[in-house]
Scaffold this motif. Structure first.
Motif, short mmCIF file in Angstrom:
data_model
loop_
_atom_site.label_atom_id
_atom_site.label_comp_id
_atom_site.label_asym_id
_atom_site.label_seq_id
_atom_site.Cartn_x
_atom_site.Cartn_y
_atom_site.Cartn_z
N LYS A 252 0.83 -1.21 0.00
CA LYS A 252 0.00 0.00 0.00
C LYS A 252 0.86 1.26 0.00
O LYS A 252 0.52 2.25 -0.65
CB LYS A 252 -0.95 -0.02 1.20
N ARG B 13 -9.32 5.61 -0.30
CA ARG B 13 -8.88 5.62 1.09
C ARG B 13 -9.09 7.01 1.65
O ARG B 13 -9.28 7.97 0.90
CB ARG B 13 -7.40 5.24 1.20
N ALA C 195 -5.94 9.75 -2.33
CA ALA C 195 -6.99 9.17 -1.48
C ALA C 195 -8.24 8.87 -2.30
O ALA C 195 -8.85 7.80 -2.16
CB ALA C 195 -7.32 10.13 -0.34
N LYS D 117 2.19 7.63 3.36
CA LYS D 117 3.26 8.39 2.72
C LYS D 117 4.36 8.71 3.74
O LYS D 117 5.56 8.57 3.45
CB LYS D 117 2.70 9.67 2.11
N VAL E 134 0.99 4.20 -2.94
CA VAL E 134 0.87 5.64 -2.66
C VAL E 134 2.02 6.39 -3.31
O VAL E 134 1.83 7.44 -3.93
CB VAL E 134 0.83 5.89 -1.14
N VAL F 111 -3.87 7.83 3.69
CA VAL F 111 -2.86 8.02 2.65
C VAL F 111 -1.68 8.84 3.17
O VAL F 111 -0.52 8.54 2.92
CB VAL F 111 -3.47 8.70 1.40
#
Length: 216
Positions: free
Chosen positions: A158, A181, A176, A190, A162, A186
């Motif tokens: 994931k 999400r 997002a 990150k 991103v 997000v």
């Protein structure tokens, strides 16, 4: 004297026509092909061996070569004698400056005057890099450390996803929405990725991804 061969690529026909007209006002240049997709662009590069490619940054819908950094990286690797000029709506200086790190020869913004393309191709024809007034100097640095691949391997699927969207130019809010999400999730992913890659700013994160060929 042979004319400088130019190939133009954009998914909008009116943009392709506009660029072609501007370039061919100069008798030194000849547009030898126009492409509406990354696949068409790659095929033209193989057939025509152009001196200069003028291409959009975002040309979605091509599952073979993709667009953005993936496409540009492919062009630079496969056609090293061809100089690449990016013509884009993208205005994020983090990404624009990183394109130069990747090896493009110039960037022209679609929000400006299309005649700037004439200045840019003239600059490229003389063997120089074109940097428009919109560009700001940026450091070309890769995050330091002795285990870059280990850091990359520590990313979750994931987090990697991103980062892929971040490098393509999307904001946290856009990512997002794209991934369905929350912005909070997000943002946390990150930040976690930045911590794992040992970078402390968006500029450093973007440059790390580009220089490490993370999405090639």
């Amino acid at each position: 004297m042979d004319k400088v061969k130019v190939v133009v690529a954009d998914d909008h026909s009116i943009v392709r026509l506009g660029i072609r007209e501007v370039v061919q006002r100069d008798p030194r240049f000849a547009v030898v092909g126009v492409a509406a997709s990354p696949s068409e662009l790659v095929q033209l590069c193989r057939e025509q061996a152009p001196d200069i490619v003028i291409t959009d940054y975002n040309m979605p819908g091509d599952d073979v070569y993709g667009d953005g950094l993936k496409l540009i990286g492919y062009l630079l690797r496969q056609f090293p004698q061809t100089r690449v000029l990016i013509y884009t709506m993208l205005s994020n200086n983090l990404i624009l400056s990183s394109l130069y790190d990747l090896g493009v020869s110039g960037v022209v913004l679609k929000s400006g005057d299309i005649d700037e393309i004439r200045v840019a191709v003239d600059t490229l024809q003389h063997g120089r890099i074109y940097r428009g007034a919109h560009m700001q100097a940026a450091n070309s640095v890769l995050a330091s450390g002795d285990d870059i691949q280990g850091r990359i391997a520590s990313l979750s699927a994931k987090e990697f996803e991103v980062l892929r969207h971040f490098v393509s130019g999307l904001s946290v809010g856009d990512i997002a929405q794209q991934l369905n999400r929350s912005v909070k999730t997000v943002s946390a992913q990150k930040i976690a990725a930045m911590r794992k890659l040992e970078v402390d700013s968006d500029q450093a994160l973007l440059t790390f991804c580009v220089k490490a060929n993370l999405f090639q």
